[in-house]
Design an enzyme around this catalytic site. Sequence first.
Site, PDB file in Angstrom:
ATOM      1  N   GLU A 217      53.488 -63.036 -10.547  1.00 26.24           N
ATOM      2  CA  GLU A 217      53.196 -63.258 -11.963  1.00 26.24           C
ATOM      3  C   GLU A 217      51.744 -63.689 -12.142  1.00 26.24           C
ATOM      4  OE1 GLU A 217      56.214 -66.092 -13.256  1.00 26.24           O
ATOM      5  OE2 GLU A 217      57.628 -65.186 -11.842  1.00 26.24           O
ATOM      6  N   GLU A 328      56.532 -66.466 -22.678  1.00 23.05           N
ATOM      7  CA  GLU A 328      57.664 -67.314 -22.278  1.00 23.05           C
ATOM      8  C   GLU A 328      57.371 -68.737 -22.722  1.00 23.05           C
ATOM      9  OE1 GLU A 328      59.713 -69.029 -18.140  1.00 23.05           O
ATOM     10  OE2 GLU A 328      58.313 -67.371 -18.024  1.00 23.05           O
TER      11      GLU A 328
END
Length: 413
Positions: A217, A328
């Site tokens: 990520e 997120e």
Amino acid sequence: MGRMKRVLLAFLWLSGLISLSCAARLSASRQKLEVQKHLKRLNKPAVKSIESPDGDIIDCVHMAHQPAFDHPFLKDHKIQMRPSYHPEGLFDENKVSEKPKERTNSITQLWHLNGKCPEGTIPIRRTKQEDVLRASSVKRYGRKKHRAIPKPRSADPDLVNESGHQHAIAYVEGDKYYGAKATINVWEPKIQQPNEFSLSQLWILGGSFGEDLNSIEAGWQVSPDLYGDNNTRLFTYWTSDAYQATGCYNLLCSGFIQINSEIAMGASISPVSAYRNSQYDISILVWKDPKEGHWWMQFGNDYVLGYWPSFLFSYLADSASMIEWGGEVVNSEPDGHHTSTQMGSGHFPEEGFGKSSYFRNIQVVDGSNNLKAPKGLGTFTEQSNCYDVQIGSNGDWGHYFYYGGPGKNANCP
């Protein structure tokens, strides 16, 4: 006799208090020792240290002494100073550094204002004692909580309550992927509680969504818990077991090997976009070198940052089975209430450019090492009245999407 009994009881009570206080002192000194040992492991001896205007200390550490080399499998690893291949062909430094015809507003890291690291060293944000003490334990410092991954295939409202993590993403699956790219709009979302965060990133995923999930990520985040402030920071993350025992943010464990002396993982990005004002974005490319098998990361057009060695992973040692791009947040509010932590700009997608946050020019790397438009792009959000996502495509931006939202509002109580 009653008086003697009272004195005895008082004595026993005091003894208990004293032993409790001794135990507390012992436990505190044990924790202090554990924290000091951890800091010594993380903060390698610096050739030079630079104080950033935001209070960070950036240590310029010799490349061969970075945390990656604490890993037993990397003891004799020869650092690869450049990838063998860049998507679309043999690696060519001139090609990577070529400036695009139209420059977007340029972004730097705050610490650059006070100096730079010498060649042969890499910049590492120094970890302070208070950083570690904010974590739930020394062991969990620098790690994401388990179940933090968006799982589009089961858009189940219970997922929100179970993990506390909420997303607004675009994704592709059903093929073999060897990398992903995106240009990501940078903001400074407001965070309601210090233990919550807001981030925007791309995910390179392999394996099932069970205990064996592999993930790489990269993006930007605001995380008061991790960094002690509300600054927007560049970050990376990796795990090979669904965030259980492997992996971490940035360079907070052994894994990622950095080769770049100019960009510090976890350091503040400046400037950031403002509502109805100047817009700033960053480009991130992560791809698998077809010759060596390592996963490389590039920041902007100029900086090849380093790589995750392929042995760190099981599924990603071959290829990724899913790519995700988006936002997120953590919602830690109890009893079905919603946090007012913002995602992206804190505004919904329909507000468009200059108001909502975006990902543009999103691409995947195929088996021939070519960047191409994603096929069959899907979207996913747990609660679209809190955070939403809308995709589109055009000539300038390729495949893009606007995403985000304010969290708590009249339709998201």
